[in-house]
Design a protein around this motif. Structure first.
Motif, PDB file in Angstrom:
ATOM      1  N   PHE A  44       2.241 -10.185 -19.337  1.00  0.00           N
ATOM      2  CA  PHE A  44       1.109 -10.945 -18.859  1.00  0.00           C
ATOM      3  C   PHE A  44       0.140 -10.041 -18.259  1.00  0.00           C
ATOM      4  O   PHE A  44      -0.788  -9.689 -18.638  1.00  0.00           O
ATOM      5  CB  PHE A  44       2.077 -11.838 -17.704  1.00  0.00           C
ATOM      6  CG  PHE A  44       0.812 -12.969 -17.041  1.00  0.00           C
ATOM      7  CD1 PHE A  44       0.277 -13.906 -17.918  1.00  0.00           C
ATOM      8  CD2 PHE A  44       0.584 -12.757 -15.812  1.00  0.00           C
ATOM      9  CE1 PHE A  44      -0.634 -14.955 -17.402  1.00  0.00           C
ATOM     10  CE2 PHE A  44      -0.425 -13.582 -15.380  1.00  0.00           C
ATOM     11  CZ  PHE A  44      -0.866 -14.493 -15.917  1.00  0.00           C
ATOM     12  N   ALA A  45       0.575  -9.351 -16.797  1.00  0.00           N
ATOM     13  CA  ALA A  45       0.035  -8.498 -16.297  1.00  0.00           C
ATOM     14  C   ALA A  45       0.583  -7.781 -15.311  1.00  0.00           C
ATOM     15  O   ALA A  45       1.509  -8.672 -14.571  1.00  0.00           O
ATOM     16  CB  ALA A  45      -1.428  -9.388 -15.822  1.00  0.00           C
ATOM     17  N   PRO A  46       0.400  -6.921 -14.757  1.00  0.00           N
ATOM     18  CA  PRO A  46       1.094  -6.185 -13.636  1.00  0.00           C
ATOM     19  C   PRO A  46       0.490  -6.900 -12.327  1.00  0.00           C
ATOM     20  O   PRO A  46      -0.256  -7.614 -12.289  1.00  0.00           O
ATOM     21  CB  PRO A  46       0.674  -4.745 -13.629  1.00  0.00           C
ATOM     22  CG  PRO A  46      -0.774  -4.518 -14.394  1.00  0.00           C
ATOM     23  CD  PRO A  46      -0.653  -5.745 -15.125  1.00  0.00           C
ATOM     24  N   PHE A  47       1.646  -6.776 -11.410  1.00  0.00           N
ATOM     25  CA  PHE A  47       1.195  -7.557 -10.088  1.00  0.00           C
ATOM     26  C   PHE A  47       1.707  -6.821  -8.876  1.00  0.00           C
ATOM     27  O   PHE A  47       2.237  -5.728  -9.186  1.00  0.00           O
ATOM     28  CB  PHE A  47       2.093  -8.913 -10.250  1.00  0.00           C
ATOM     29  CG  PHE A  47       3.639  -8.697 -10.456  1.00  0.00           C
ATOM     30  CD1 PHE A  47       4.201  -8.635  -9.052  1.00  0.00           C
ATOM     31  CD2 PHE A  47       4.389  -8.932 -11.375  1.00  0.00           C
ATOM     32  CE1 PHE A  47       5.547  -8.718  -9.057  1.00  0.00           C
ATOM     33  CE2 PHE A  47       5.547  -8.724 -11.367  1.00  0.00           C
ATOM     34  CZ  PHE A  47       6.062  -8.531 -10.269  1.00  0.00           C
ATOM     35  N   ARG A  48       1.038  -6.981  -7.783  1.00  0.00           N
ATOM     36  CA  ARG A  48       1.359  -6.670  -6.545  1.00  0.00           C
ATOM     37  C   ARG A  48       1.618  -7.636  -5.581  1.00  0.00           C
ATOM     38  O   ARG A  48       1.034  -8.693  -5.597  1.00  0.00           O
ATOM     39  CB  ARG A  48       0.134  -5.703  -6.079  1.00  0.00           C
ATOM     40  CG  ARG A  48      -0.887  -6.153  -5.806  1.00  0.00           C
ATOM     41  CD  ARG A  48      -1.892  -5.175  -5.521  1.00  0.00           C
ATOM     42  NE  ARG A  48      -3.084  -5.527  -5.009  1.00  0.00           N
ATOM     43  CZ  ARG A  48      -4.053  -5.786  -5.755  1.00  0.00           C
ATOM     44  NH1 ARG A  48      -4.073  -5.332  -7.426  1.00  0.00           N
ATOM     45  NH2 ARG A  48      -5.350  -6.420  -5.541  1.00  0.00           N
ATOM     46  N   LEU A  49       2.562  -7.486  -4.682  1.00  0.00           N
ATOM     47  CA  LEU A  49       2.884  -8.549  -3.690  1.00  0.00           C
ATOM     48  C   LEU A  49       2.630  -8.055  -2.232  1.00  0.00           C
ATOM     49  O   LEU A  49       2.706  -6.976  -2.132  1.00  0.00           O
ATOM     50  CB  LEU A  49       4.541  -8.839  -3.720  1.00  0.00           C
ATOM     51  CG  LEU A  49       5.220  -9.501  -4.626  1.00  0.00           C
ATOM     52  CD1 LEU A  49       6.772  -9.534  -4.624  1.00  0.00           C
ATOM     53  CD2 LEU A  49       4.795 -10.879  -4.776  1.00  0.00           C
ATOM     54  N   GLY A  50       2.043  -9.006  -1.481  1.00  0.00           N
ATOM     55  CA  GLY A  50       1.589  -8.572  -0.178  1.00  0.00           C
ATOM     56  C   GLY A  50       2.772  -8.980   0.882  1.00  0.00           C
ATOM     57  O   GLY A  50       3.871  -9.262   0.179  1.00  0.00           O
ATOM     58  N   GLU A  51       2.748  -8.657   1.924  1.00  0.00           N
ATOM     59  CA  GLU A  51       3.627  -8.817   3.051  1.00  0.00           C
ATOM     60  C   GLU A  51       3.943 -10.553   2.926  1.00  0.00           C
ATOM     61  O   GLU A  51       3.314 -11.151   3.248  1.00  0.00           O
ATOM     62  CB  GLU A  51       3.432  -8.321   4.374  1.00  0.00           C
ATOM     63  CG  GLU A  51       3.348  -6.763   4.243  1.00  0.00           C
ATOM     64  CD  GLU A  51       4.655  -6.119   3.765  1.00  0.00           C
ATOM     65  OE1 GLU A  51       5.705  -6.508   4.577  1.00  0.00           O
ATOM     66  OE2 GLU A  51       4.555  -5.229   3.073  1.00  0.00           O
ATOM     67  N   GLU A  52       5.250 -10.895   3.601  1.00  0.00           N
ATOM     68  CA  GLU A  52       5.547 -12.011   3.819  1.00  0.00           C
ATOM     69  C   GLU A  52       4.953 -12.591   4.974  1.00  0.00           C
ATOM     70  O   GLU A  52       4.834 -11.950   5.806  1.00  0.00           O
ATOM     71  CB  GLU A  52       7.215 -12.112   3.940  1.00  0.00           C
ATOM     72  CG  GLU A  52       7.624 -13.418   3.988  1.00  0.00           C
ATOM     73  CD  GLU A  52       9.375 -13.744   3.984  1.00  0.00           C
ATOM     74  OE1 GLU A  52       9.832 -13.949   4.843  1.00  0.00           O
ATOM     75  OE2 GLU A  52       9.687 -13.100   3.023  1.00  0.00           O
ATOM     76  N   SER A  53       4.342 -13.969   4.924  1.00  0.00           N
ATOM     77  CA  SER A  53       3.544 -14.493   6.097  1.00  0.00           C
ATOM     78  C   SER A  53       4.571 -14.777   7.223  1.00  0.00           C
ATOM     79  O   SER A  53       5.644 -15.062   6.891  1.00  0.00           O
ATOM     80  CB  SER A  53       3.167 -15.806   5.497  1.00  0.00           C
ATOM     81  OG  SER A  53       3.348 -16.975   6.389  1.00  0.00           O
ATOM     82  N   ALA A  54       4.139 -14.574   8.249  1.00  0.00           N
ATOM     83  CA  ALA A  54       4.778 -14.873   9.296  1.00  0.00           C
ATOM     84  C   ALA A  54       4.705 -16.283   9.817  1.00  0.00           C
ATOM     85  O   ALA A  54       5.211 -16.584  10.937  1.00  0.00           O
ATOM     86  CB  ALA A  54       4.285 -13.756  10.746  1.00  0.00           C
ATOM     87  N   ASP A  55       3.887 -17.142   9.225  1.00  0.00           N
ATOM     88  CA  ASP A  55       3.830 -18.606   9.462  1.00  0.00           C
ATOM     89  C   ASP A  55       5.109 -19.243   9.668  1.00  0.00           C
ATOM     90  O   ASP A  55       5.094 -20.277  10.770  1.00  0.00           O
ATOM     91  CB  ASP A  55       3.161 -19.232   8.365  1.00  0.00           C
ATOM     92  CG  ASP A  55       1.536 -18.734   8.081  1.00  0.00           C
ATOM     93  OD1 ASP A  55       1.367 -18.056   9.016  1.00  0.00           O
ATOM     94  OD2 ASP A  55       1.045 -19.192   7.259  1.00  0.00           O
ATOM     95  N   ALA A  56       6.108 -18.807   8.932  1.00  0.00           N
ATOM     96  CA  ALA A  56       7.351 -19.623   9.243  1.00  0.00           C
ATOM     97  C   ALA A  56       8.228 -19.336  10.205  1.00  0.00           C
ATOM     98  O   ALA A  56       8.751 -20.251  10.975  1.00  0.00           O
ATOM     99  CB  ALA A  56       8.290 -19.472   8.031  1.00  0.00           C
ATOM    100  N   GLY A  57       8.137 -18.159  10.754  1.00  0.00           N
ATOM    101  CA  GLY A  57       8.858 -17.805  12.033  1.00  0.00           C
ATOM    102  C   GLY A  57      10.401 -18.094  11.618  1.00  0.00           C
ATOM    103  O   GLY A  57      10.997 -17.975  10.679  1.00  0.00           O
TER     104      GLY A  57
END
Length: 191
Positions: A44-57
């Motif tokens: 498919f394509a290489p990917f990069r992940l960002g940091e997990e959102s703090a929305d959930a707490g």
């Protein structure tokens, strides 16, 4: 030999394009290949992940999400990882496509422990799902075939006309929610 099996499945919250791919590898091997950015480059394509959102707490009712970017040759494809459970599933929302899921189910096969990879592309209703299947199904099918090959598996080639024909006329299944009226609806939908 592996072969894709597409269909539409309607359920209480919409209709999904579902593509199943039996894989003669254990779940851990399939997961590792699926979630490795460099391996993803081959199918498919290489990917990069960002940091997990703090929305959930600490609220278990608010899922944590992570930004995700697939690095395509001519542009980036942005999205969000909505849910991910190692060796089980990943649920994504991609800006250009909507909600996509991959679930890995262990199955017994000829070679021992194998995996059924279940890909889903969600839509609000049957008409939208049929349109998405016709437009995107051949592409998803091709990428799943490339994924199988990346695992070293044999899978038949499918021509563009074959894929277009297959995805323009998919059968419709009704997901069983345990309600007896669903089976009657399924019979009508299958007619």
């Amino acid at each position: 030999m592996s072969e894709t099996g597409p269909r539409l499945v309607t359920w209480e919250n919409g209709t999904d394009l579902v593509i199943e791919l039996p894989v003669a590898r254990d779940v851990e091997s399939v997961w590792d290949a699926l979630t490795d950015s460099e391996t993803a480059r081959t199918w498919f394509a290489p990917f990069r992940l960002g940091e997990e959102s703090a929305d959930a707490g600490d609220d278990v009712d608010v899922p944590a999400s992570r930004p995700l970017t697939f690095e395509l040759e001519d542009a980036d494809l942005d999205g969000t990882v909505l849910s991910c459970e190692e060796y089980d599933h990943v649920l994504l929302e991609l800006e250009a496509f909507g909600v996509l899921g991959i679930r890995l189910l262990p199955v017994e096969g000829d070679s021992g422990e194998e995996t059924l990879l279940v890909f889903t592309h969600s839509a609000a209703d049957v008409e939208s799902a049929r349109a998405q299947a016709a437009e995107f199904g051949p592409m998803w099918d091709t990428h799943l075939r490339l994924f199988a090959r990346a695992l070293g598996l044999e899978i038949d080639e499918a021509t563009e006309p074959e894929l277009n024909a297959a995805y323009s006329d998919l059968s419709l299944d009704v997901a069983d929610s345990g309600d007896s009226t669903d089976s009657a609806d399924a019979d009508e939908a299958g007619s």
